[in-house]
Design a protein around this motif. Structure first.
Motif, PDB file in Angstrom:
ATOM      1  N   GLY A  14       3.680 -11.127   3.296  1.00  0.00           N
ATOM      2  CA  GLY A  14       2.878 -11.423   2.803  1.00  0.00           C
ATOM      3  C   GLY A  14       1.776 -11.239   3.777  1.00  0.00           C
ATOM      4  N   THR A  15       2.281 -11.372   5.042  1.00  0.00           N
ATOM      5  CA  THR A  15       1.458 -11.261   5.724  1.00  0.00           C
ATOM      6  C   THR A  15       0.981  -9.357   5.984  1.00  0.00           C
ATOM      7  N   GLN A  16       2.046  -8.799   6.016  1.00  0.00           N
ATOM      8  CA  GLN A  16       1.544  -7.136   5.584  1.00  0.00           C
ATOM      9  C   GLN A  16       0.960  -6.840   4.229  1.00  0.00           C
ATOM     10  N   ALA A  17       1.327  -8.131   2.955  1.00  0.00           N
ATOM     11  CA  ALA A  17       0.096  -7.635   1.848  1.00  0.00           C
ATOM     12  C   ALA A  17      -1.035  -7.560   1.663  1.00  0.00           C
ATOM     13  N   ARG A  18      -0.998  -8.933   2.476  1.00  0.00           N
ATOM     14  CA  ARG A  18      -2.968  -9.279   3.260  1.00  0.00           C
ATOM     15  C   ARG A  18      -3.399  -8.155   3.496  1.00  0.00           C
ATOM     16  N   GLU A  19      -2.782  -7.674   4.819  1.00  0.00           N
ATOM     17  CA  GLU A  19      -3.179  -6.272   5.231  1.00  0.00           C
ATOM     18  C   GLU A  19      -3.565  -5.070   4.916  1.00  0.00           C
ATOM     19  N   ILE A  20      -2.636  -4.418   3.786  1.00  0.00           N
ATOM     20  CA  ILE A  20      -2.350  -3.278   2.884  1.00  0.00           C
ATOM     21  C   ILE A  20      -3.388  -4.337   1.755  1.00  0.00           C
ATOM     22  N   SER A  21      -3.954  -5.378   1.328  1.00  0.00           N
ATOM     23  CA  SER A  21      -4.355  -4.889   0.225  1.00  0.00           C
ATOM     24  C   SER A  21      -5.465  -5.175   0.913  1.00  0.00           C
ATOM     25  N   ARG A 106       2.987   2.822 -13.007  1.00  0.00           N
ATOM     26  CA  ARG A 106       4.408   2.888 -13.116  1.00  0.00           C
ATOM     27  C   ARG A 106       4.154   2.306 -11.375  1.00  0.00           C
ATOM     28  N   LEU A 107       5.948   1.923 -10.638  1.00  0.00           N
ATOM     29  CA  LEU A 107       5.370   1.895  -8.903  1.00  0.00           C
ATOM     30  C   LEU A 107       5.020   2.622  -8.065  1.00  0.00           C
ATOM     31  N   ASP A 108       4.563   2.726  -7.056  1.00  0.00           N
ATOM     32  CA  ASP A 108       4.762   3.657  -6.558  1.00  0.00           C
ATOM     33  C   ASP A 108       5.179   3.802  -5.062  1.00  0.00           C
ATOM     34  N   ALA A 109       5.763   2.766  -5.097  1.00  0.00           N
ATOM     35  CA  ALA A 109       6.526   2.702  -3.947  1.00  0.00           C
ATOM     36  C   ALA A 109       7.239   1.135  -3.305  1.00  0.00           C
ATOM     37  N   VAL A 110       8.503   1.237  -3.265  1.00  0.00           N
ATOM     38  CA  VAL A 110       8.972  -0.728  -3.331  1.00  0.00           C
ATOM     39  C   VAL A 110       9.580  -0.507  -1.919  1.00  0.00           C
ATOM     40  N   ILE A 111       8.660  -1.384  -1.050  1.00  0.00           N
ATOM     41  CA  ILE A 111       9.169  -1.227   0.423  1.00  0.00           C
ATOM     42  C   ILE A 111       9.941  -2.109   0.878  1.00  0.00           C
ATOM     43  N   GLU A 112      11.057  -2.175   1.482  1.00  0.00           N
ATOM     44  CA  GLU A 112      11.870  -3.275   1.963  1.00  0.00           C
ATOM     45  C   GLU A 112      11.853  -3.425   3.524  1.00  0.00           C
ATOM     46  N   LEU A 113      11.420  -4.946   4.007  1.00  0.00           N
ATOM     47  CA  LEU A 113      10.622  -5.081   5.299  1.00  0.00           C
ATOM     48  C   LEU A 113      12.374  -5.650   5.825  1.00  0.00           C
ATOM     49  N   LYS A 114      13.084  -5.090   6.737  1.00  0.00           N
ATOM     50  CA  LYS A 114      14.756  -4.836   7.121  1.00  0.00           C
ATOM     51  C   LYS A 114      14.192  -5.560   8.407  1.00  0.00           C
ATOM     52  N   ALA A 178       9.642  -5.147  13.533  1.00  0.00           N
ATOM     53  CA  ALA A 178       8.623  -4.793  14.528  1.00  0.00           C
ATOM     54  C   ALA A 178       7.485  -5.453  14.762  1.00  0.00           C
ATOM     55  N   ASP A 179       6.380  -5.849  15.851  1.00  0.00           N
ATOM     56  CA  ASP A 179       5.296  -6.189  15.673  1.00  0.00           C
ATOM     57  C   ASP A 179       4.313  -6.236  14.131  1.00  0.00           C
ATOM     58  N   ILE A 180       3.428  -6.512  14.044  1.00  0.00           N
ATOM     59  CA  ILE A 180       2.902  -6.509  13.061  1.00  0.00           C
ATOM     60  C   ILE A 180       2.006  -5.584  12.773  1.00  0.00           C
ATOM     61  N   ALA A 181       1.284  -4.976  13.591  1.00  0.00           N
ATOM     62  CA  ALA A 181       0.179  -3.466  13.339  1.00  0.00           C
ATOM     63  C   ALA A 181       1.650  -2.335  13.695  1.00  0.00           C
ATOM     64  N   ALA A 182       2.540  -3.124  14.294  1.00  0.00           N
ATOM     65  CA  ALA A 182       3.288  -1.238  14.012  1.00  0.00           C
ATOM     66  C   ALA A 182       4.113  -1.137  12.446  1.00  0.00           C
ATOM     67  N   SER A 186       3.736   1.775   9.716  1.00  0.00           N
ATOM     68  CA  SER A 186       4.954   2.426   9.366  1.00  0.00           C
ATOM     69  C   SER A 186       4.850   2.521   7.567  1.00  0.00           C
ATOM     70  N   ILE A 187       4.024   1.788   6.459  1.00  0.00           N
ATOM     71  CA  ILE A 187       4.336   1.173   5.655  1.00  0.00           C
ATOM     72  C   ILE A 187       3.131   2.089   4.637  1.00  0.00           C
ATOM     73  N   GLU A 188       1.794   2.356   6.082  1.00  0.00           N
ATOM     74  CA  GLU A 188       0.957   2.965   5.929  1.00  0.00           C
ATOM     75  C   GLU A 188       1.241   4.550   5.883  1.00  0.00           C
ATOM     76  N   ALA A 189       2.207   4.921   6.375  1.00  0.00           N
ATOM     77  CA  ALA A 189       2.923   6.005   6.686  1.00  0.00           C
ATOM     78  C   ALA A 189       3.381   6.564   4.988  1.00  0.00           C
ATOM     79  N   ILE A 190       4.188   5.537   5.124  1.00  0.00           N
ATOM     80  CA  ILE A 190       4.877   5.499   2.987  1.00  0.00           C
ATOM     81  C   ILE A 190       4.441   5.708   2.567  1.00  0.00           C
ATOM     82  N   LEU A 191       2.662   4.951   1.948  1.00  0.00           N
ATOM     83  CA  LEU A 191       1.488   5.423   1.485  1.00  0.00           C
ATOM     84  C   LEU A 191       0.993   6.828   1.266  1.00  0.00           C
ATOM     85  N   ALA A 192       0.546   7.103   2.739  1.00  0.00           N
ATOM     86  CA  ALA A 192       0.364   8.093   2.017  1.00  0.00           C
ATOM     87  C   ALA A 192       0.942   9.343   2.159  1.00  0.00           C
TER      88      ALA A 192
END
Ligand code: AMP
Length: 197
Positions: A14-21, A106-114, A178-182, A186-192
């Motif tokens: 939820g935290t990351q979805a809010r930030e990325i959106s 289509r789906l561009d990516a499925v990102i798993e937060l481990k 990792a912390d929220i910003a990190a 990582s998600i932004e790097a995948i999306l780029a």
């Protein structure tokens, strides 16, 4: 761009979805938030979902697939969306494939937060504390007993989606400890990478 964030309850979807959106102008589609709104409003869906959610179980596939089908058809989703908390079962994943296929999306990516399971209870307790401190209310399922049920539902029903999306070729896994910003970086790097390729 259409994404899925996958991960156990408390992994930070939820935290990351809010930030990325917010960063990318994508619509955040959280079935949990939609269901909590339905419970609060006392709609027929909310009445059906209320008890199972409070216990930490999964709401029926038919209900959540119906919610997502209606929501994805709304015009704001044309610019792209981040699914957070959906799909949670293989049936939901298959329904999503059909839904996107029918719309030529289509789906561009499925990102798993481990994340380590041992960290989950602390995260959920922390979320409850923060909600209270902000003057809000604690989620009915943010307690140790419901978390256990949610974790069981995750391992029984949702974890197989990791294999499903790996086999389809769109799974990317990142360190959610990792912390929220990190994690956001990582998600932004995948999306780029996925925008370039
Ligand atoms: P969340 O906010 O994603 O943690 O979801 C909270 C609760 O809503 C879950 O524990 C389930 O009871 C219900 N829920 C949310 N999304 C789904 C889904 N895709 N399938 C079934 N139940 C869901």
């Amino acid at each position: 761009m259409n994404l899925i964030l996958l991960g156990a309850p408390g992994a930070g979807k939820g935290t990351q979805a809010r930030e990325i959106s917010a960063r990318r102008g994508l619509v955040q589609l959280s079935t949990g938030e939609m269901l909590r709104a339905a419970v609060k409003a006392g709609t027929p869906v909310g009445l059906k979902a209320k008890d199972v959610m409070a216990r930490g179980g999964l709401v029926s596939d038919a209900i959540v697939i119906g919610i997502i089908e209606d929501r994805i058809a709304e015009p704001d989703c044309a610019k792209g969306f981040i699914l957070d908390g959906f799909p949670r079962t293989l049936q939901q994943a298959a329904a999503l494939d059909a839904l996107l296929g029918a719309k030529g999306k289509r789906l561009d990516a499925v990102i798993e937060l481990k994340i380590d399971d041992s960290a989950l209870l602390a995260r959920v307790e922390n979320r409850a504390r923060e909600a209270l401190a902000a003057g809000g209310t604690v989620r009915a399922d943010d307690n140790a007993e419901a978390l256990r049920t949610r974790l069981l539902a995750y391992y029984r029903e949702t974890a197989p989606l990791i294999g499903y999306y790996f086999a389809k070729g769109n799974l990317r896994s990142i360190d959610g400890m990792a912390d929220i910003a990190a994690v956001t970086r990582s998600i932004e790097a995948i999306l780029a990478g996925s925008a370039a390729g």
